[in-house]
Design a protein around this motif. Structure first.
Motif, PDB file in Angstrom:
ATOM      1  N   GLU A  54      -2.363   3.704 -13.073  1.00 18.47           N
ATOM      2  CA  GLU A  54      -3.675   3.300 -13.556  1.00 18.47           C
ATOM      3  C   GLU A  54      -3.930   1.815 -13.332  1.00 18.47           C
ATOM      4  O   GLU A  54      -5.075   1.395 -13.124  1.00 18.47           O
ATOM      5  N   SER A  55      -2.889   0.997 -13.353  1.00 19.75           N
ATOM      6  CA  SER A  55      -3.065  -0.441 -13.136  1.00 19.75           C
ATOM      7  C   SER A  55      -3.244  -0.758 -11.655  1.00 19.75           C
ATOM      8  O   SER A  55      -3.902  -1.736 -11.291  1.00 19.75           O
ATOM      9  N   LYS A  56      -2.646   0.080 -10.776  1.00 21.53           N
ATOM     10  CA  LYS A  56      -2.776  -0.111  -9.334  1.00 21.53           C
ATOM     11  C   LYS A  56      -3.047   1.239  -8.676  1.00 21.53           C
ATOM     12  O   LYS A  56      -2.163   1.844  -8.064  1.00 21.53           O
ATOM     13  N   PRO A  57      -4.282   1.748  -8.794  1.00 21.50           N
ATOM     14  CA  PRO A  57      -4.611   3.059  -8.215  1.00 21.50           C
ATOM     15  C   PRO A  57      -4.572   3.014  -6.689  1.00 21.50           C
ATOM     16  O   PRO A  57      -4.780   1.964  -6.081  1.00 21.50           O
ATOM     17  N   PRO A  58      -4.307   4.153  -6.051  1.00 16.45           N
ATOM     18  CA  PRO A  58      -4.263   4.195  -4.586  1.00 16.45           C
ATOM     19  C   PRO A  58      -5.645   4.020  -3.974  1.00 16.45           C
ATOM     20  O   PRO A  58      -6.651   4.403  -4.569  1.00 16.45           O
ATOM     21  N   PHE A  59      -5.683   3.429  -2.793  1.00 19.56           N
ATOM     22  CA  PHE A  59      -6.915   3.307  -2.023  1.00 19.56           C
ATOM     23  C   PHE A  59      -6.962   4.432  -1.001  1.00 19.56           C
ATOM     24  O   PHE A  59      -5.965   4.736  -0.355  1.00 19.56           O
ATOM     25  N   LEU A  60      -8.118   5.056  -0.845  1.00 15.77           N
ATOM     26  CA  LEU A  60      -8.284   6.114   0.138  1.00 15.77           C
ATOM     27  C   LEU A  60      -8.615   5.522   1.500  1.00 15.77           C
ATOM     28  O   LEU A  60      -9.186   4.440   1.597  1.00 15.77           O
ATOM     29  N   SER A  61      -8.257   6.247   2.544  1.00 18.70           N
ATOM     30  CA  SER A  61      -8.641   5.844   3.886  1.00 18.70           C
ATOM     31  C   SER A  61     -10.156   5.939   4.032  1.00 18.70           C
ATOM     32  O   SER A  61     -10.805   6.752   3.374  1.00 18.70           O
ATOM     33  N   GLN A  62     -10.715   5.135   4.880  1.00 19.70           N
ATOM     34  CA  GLN A  62     -12.163   5.131   5.082  1.00 19.70           C
ATOM     35  C   GLN A  62     -12.663   6.498   5.528  1.00 19.70           C
ATOM     36  O   GLN A  62     -13.758   6.916   5.164  1.00 19.70           O
ATOM     37  N   GLU A  63     -11.849   7.219   6.289  1.00 15.55           N
ATOM     38  CA  GLU A  63     -12.264   8.508   6.827  1.00 15.55           C
ATOM     39  C   GLU A  63     -12.449   9.570   5.753  1.00 15.55           C
ATOM     40  O   GLU A  63     -13.145  10.556   5.954  1.00 15.55           O
ATOM     41  N   GLY A 122       0.781  -1.226   0.000  1.00 16.98           N
ATOM     42  CA  GLY A 122       0.000   0.000   0.000  1.00 16.98           C
ATOM     43  C   GLY A 122       0.818   1.285   0.000  1.00 16.98           C
ATOM     44  O   GLY A 122       0.326   2.325   0.445  1.00 16.98           O
ATOM     45  N   LYS A 123       2.046   1.234  -0.509  1.00 22.73           N
ATOM     46  CA  LYS A 123       2.890   2.434  -0.488  1.00 22.73           C
ATOM     47  C   LYS A 123       2.254   3.595  -1.232  1.00 22.73           C
ATOM     48  O   LYS A 123       2.277   4.738  -0.749  1.00 22.73           O
ATOM     49  N   THR A 124       1.687   3.344  -2.410  1.00 25.06           N
ATOM     50  CA  THR A 124       1.080   4.426  -3.181  1.00 25.06           C
ATOM     51  C   THR A 124      -0.096   5.029  -2.431  1.00 25.06           C
ATOM     52  O   THR A 124      -0.298   6.248  -2.439  1.00 25.06           O
ATOM     53  N   SER A 125      -0.876   4.209  -1.756  1.00 29.24           N
ATOM     54  CA  SER A 125      -1.996   4.717  -0.957  1.00 29.24           C
ATOM     55  C   SER A 125      -1.492   5.590   0.183  1.00 29.24           C
ATOM     56  O   SER A 125      -2.069   6.646   0.481  1.00 29.24           O
ATOM     57  N   LEU A 126      -0.415   5.170   0.833  1.00 31.97           N
ATOM     58  CA  LEU A 126       0.167   5.951   1.917  1.00 31.97           C
ATOM     59  C   LEU A 126       0.704   7.287   1.402  1.00 31.97           C
ATOM     60  O   LEU A 126       0.544   8.326   2.056  1.00 31.97           O
ATOM     61  N   LEU A 127       1.339   7.265   0.236  1.00 28.47           N
ATOM     62  CA  LEU A 127       1.849   8.503  -0.353  1.00 28.47           C
ATOM     63  C   LEU A 127       0.707   9.466  -0.668  1.00 28.47           C
ATOM     64  O   LEU A 127       0.826  10.684  -0.463  1.00 28.47           O
ATOM     65  N   PHE A 128      -0.383   8.931  -1.167  1.00 29.83           N
ATOM     66  CA  PHE A 128      -1.512   9.788  -1.529  1.00 29.83           C
ATOM     67  C   PHE A 128      -2.144  10.392  -0.274  1.00 29.83           C
ATOM     68  O   PHE A 128      -2.551  11.557  -0.273  1.00 29.83           O
ATOM     69  N   GLN A 129      -2.209   9.614   0.812  1.00 34.74           N
ATOM     70  CA  GLN A 129      -2.721  10.167   2.064  1.00 34.74           C
ATOM     71  C   GLN A 129      -1.788  11.253   2.592  1.00 34.74           C
ATOM     72  O   GLN A 129      -2.237  12.271   3.128  1.00 34.74           O
TER      73      GLN A 129
END
Length: 228
Positions: free
Chosen positions: A59-68, A28-35
């Motif tokens: 585009e092949s592995k988009p970031p996931f947002l935090s639930q909040e 989840g590095k990309t998700s963490l970077l986006f947060q």
């Protein structure tokens, strides 16, 4: 410092100017970077955050947002101030930072996802005529990045991300020369991950924190913060 990667109250006044986030594949590095980018943009009413990456990979592995924040309007000011910059190789990174001093106003932060992957082994070897061409290319680019960020006198931060297979970044011997702080992710063996921070110096803060999180159901989920 690890709280910078999650939607929690920020209570770390001093931040490193140059930092590296390193973890195993699919952590989840990309998700963490986006947060991290969202947190930076949320702290002020103006100023952009530059998110530099490979477009096809994102585009092949988009970031996931935090639930909040998953319900936040993507057209909001915060999201609009996260500027995506797509590059294909290290030349794109160098061209951006070579002209960095020409900015009328500097971004709040520059984030580069999968930094080392922009340096092709064979391409760099051919460019420098040296078996260690990739190392040379990375060192020169990191030096350029450091000069550009130093020129802002603290107005802009640089966060890089890399992938490691063992316990440490695969090119730690290079990063240590240029990076002030490291955020290292390891699997806990049960489907979650542990992020820890360490400073690249002899001084340590009185209190450090680790974060346990998971990436599931298309969400980045913070499970626990622990004082160490």
């Amino acid at each position: 410092m690890v709280e910078r990667f999650f939607p929690v109250e920020q209570n770390s006044p001093a931040e490193p100017t140059l930092a590296l986030l390193s973890g195993p594949p699919c952590c989840g590095k990309t998700s963490l970077l986006f947060q991290f980018a969202i947190n930076c943009a949320s702290e002020t009413s103006s100023g952009d955050v530059i998110f530099m990456c490979n477009k096809r990979r994102l585009e092949s592995k988009p970031p996931f947002l935090s639930q909040e924040i998953s319900g936040i309007d993507l057209s909001s000011d915060v999201f609009q101030r996260i500027q995506m910059k797509y590059v294909e190789d290290d030349d794109g990174i160098k061209k951006y930072f070579a002209a960095f001093h020409l900015h009328e106003s500097f971004p709040l932060a520059v984030i580069i996802d999968d930094f080392a992957d922009f340096f092709g082994e064979r391409t760099c070897q051919n460019r420098y005529g040296n078996a260690r061409g990739r190392d040379l290319a990375m060192v020169r680019t990191l030096a350029l990045c450091q000069d550009a960020i130093t020129y802002t006198k603290g107005a802009c931060k640089l966060l890089l991300a890399d992938t490691h297979q063992g316990d440490n970044p695969r090119l730690l011997f290079i990063y240590k020369r240029w990076i002030q702080s490291f955020f290292t992710i390891q699997s806990d063996g049960s489907g979650s991950f542990i992020m820890r921070s360490s400073a690249n110096s002899s001084t340590r803060s009185e209190r450090t924190r680790s974060a346990k999180y998971s990436v599931a159901l298309q969400s980045l989920v913070l499970e626990q913060m622990v004082d160490e």
